[in-house]
Design an enzyme around this catalytic site. Sequence first.
Site, PDB file in Angstrom:
ATOM      1  N   LYS A  87       0.864  -1.176   0.000  1.00 46.45           N
ATOM      2  CA  LYS A  87       0.000   0.000   0.000  1.00 46.45           C
ATOM      3  C   LYS A  87       0.902   1.228   0.000  1.00 46.45           C
ATOM      4  O   LYS A  87       1.932   1.235   0.711  1.00 46.45           O
ATOM      5  CB  LYS A  87      -0.866  -0.043   1.265  1.00 46.45           C
ATOM      6  N   SER A 162      -9.603   1.666   3.113  1.00 44.23           N
ATOM      7  CA  SER A 162      -8.789   2.449   2.214  1.00 44.23           C
ATOM      8  C   SER A 162      -7.801   1.614   1.401  1.00 44.23           C
ATOM      9  O   SER A 162      -7.251   2.115   0.427  1.00 44.23           O
ATOM     10  CB  SER A 162      -8.004   3.499   3.005  1.00 44.23           C
ATOM     11  N   SER A 186      -9.449  -0.704   7.365  1.00 48.40           N
ATOM     12  CA  SER A 186      -8.949  -0.579   5.987  1.00 48.40           C
ATOM     13  C   SER A 186      -8.231  -1.797   5.434  1.00 48.40           C
ATOM     14  O   SER A 186      -7.975  -1.845   4.229  1.00 48.40           O
ATOM     15  CB  SER A 186      -8.025   0.626   5.877  1.00 48.40           C
TER      16      SER A 186
HETATM   17  N1  GLN Z   1     -12.919   3.867   6.689  1.00 45.65           N
HETATM   18  C1  GLN Z   1     -12.234   4.322   7.841  1.00 45.65           C
HETATM   19  C2  GLN Z   1     -11.844   5.765   7.671  1.00 45.65           C
HETATM   20  O1  GLN Z   1     -12.177   6.321   6.690  1.00 45.65           O
HETATM   21  C3  GLN Z   1     -11.042   3.459   8.124  1.00 45.65           C
HETATM   22  C4  GLN Z   1      -9.851   3.818   7.349  1.00 45.65           C
HETATM   23  C5  GLN Z   1      -8.645   3.025   7.722  1.00 45.65           C
HETATM   24  O2  GLN Z   1      -8.732   1.996   8.398  1.00 45.65           O
HETATM   25  N2  GLN Z   1      -7.487   3.513   7.336  1.00 45.65           N
HETATM   26  O3  GLN Z   1     -11.232   6.348   8.492  1.00 45.65           O
END
Ligand code: GLN
Length: 508
Positions: A87, A162, A186
Amino acid sequence: MTLIAADDQADLTSWSVRALATAVRSGEVTATAIVEAHLAALDRGAELHAWLCRVDERARAHAATLDAAHARGEALGVLGGVPLGLKDLFVTEGIPTTAGSCILAGWIPPYDGEHNTRMRDAGAVLLGKLSLDEFAMGSSNENVPGEAVRNPWAHDRVAGGSSGGAAAAVAARMVPFALATDTGGSIRQPAALCGVVGLKPSYGRVTRAGMIAFASSLDQAGPITRSVRDAAVVLGALAGPSPGDATCVNEPVPDFAQACERGTQGLRVGVCRRALDGDGLDQDVRVAFFAALEVLRDAGVTLVDIELPHADLGVATYYVLCAAEASSNLARYDGMRYGPRVTASSVEASVEATRSAGFGAEVRRRILLGTFVLRKAGYEAYYGRAARVRRLVADDYLEAFAHCDVIASPTAPQPAFGRGERNADPLAMYLGDVFTVGANLAGLPAISIPCGFTRSGPRLPIGLQLVGPPWREDLMLAVAAGHEDATRWHHERPPRLIDETSPAAGSS
Ligand code: GLN
């Protein structure tokens, strides 16, 4: 147990992490052949927009080095010759690292983060950097400067976020594994939406050194793979004491692969039925979840009803805390140290112009929200209160674990939604995290594994989430491996790929 399904033997991109590493060690295949097969898969899958950056020549050179070492009789690491993607939140020396943001456009780090170093030490070959929501803020991989990542199962759907690029690349057989990060879901949510395995370790199991910070008290790195046992092997190579992160625990790394062979007999799986009430839960997800519970019961698990009384406060608590931490962590992007600078009449005006131009809408929203909840007049009412509710959420889990070994829930309340569908409604997007944020708030290990498909509409994967007690990845892996042994969901592949690997499509 066979490592490779017979019909997949010819296609190296279908092999598991363990099968590839074993074959390289035995001399059955070369790292070079493996890398070439996967680079071809990257070409074929370009329309998914999973990759922000490829490093083909580096990967080829690395593979050649490994093959030469093997020819000299040198022992390769546990991931020797296995390709991976990172990532683009992991810092990589000499390779652009953007966090999916224009504010870091053009930044080429002068050092490697510990994650990349550990993977290289284990012999894994980096193919490139994977797309993500900007600074890992999002649940759909649409908060990107370029093209949103497509779900390999239905290109008009999101891949989840994400870490959508990571999940899509693993699902589409471009890499056998990827490293991603999980602040509120994420790793697990895109894994669920793409039909692969995503593991978030206990907070402190894996270093954060060399991972661009979003919300430091919640962020953890972990693997996305196509099987539970592959996740265990990668976690084993990733975990362990870290010189660069004082929150990373200074303990020996347990044998996670061994934990997968424990069996499920005698284990108790807790289910909070109240959390499944309400109309937010998709009917197909509900059916698949209860079917997964039956699979576990047949495998010898005892199902136990548990309560998580503060679970419905999780999303609100999470979004206050993660925004507060993000507003602080992202203060460093001022155009003076990294990335492009918009020059204006004064230093202050330059910083303002740089940040306005460099950050996308969701990141700006979080910075504003975080700054608001941290200001003196609101600190106690918002940040202080959220910090206290976080404790209640964490205590709920500890209380529940007095009655069960692992807690099961769906990973996401809905399967992959349409691209663009939730962009105008951030709250709808945030509510998709309802099942995942608890493990981050409480610092617990959690995994998402494939547990079925939708029956109405397009055929989309569904994920089962298992959460373990603090530091008990072993219990979580035992249950997850038990489910995997009793099902075939993890062998399913996105429809287009079946066409691509048929002889008519000309693949070997
Ligand atoms: N969807 C969550 C957010 O927008 C989690 C994102 C993540 O785990 N990086 O913060």
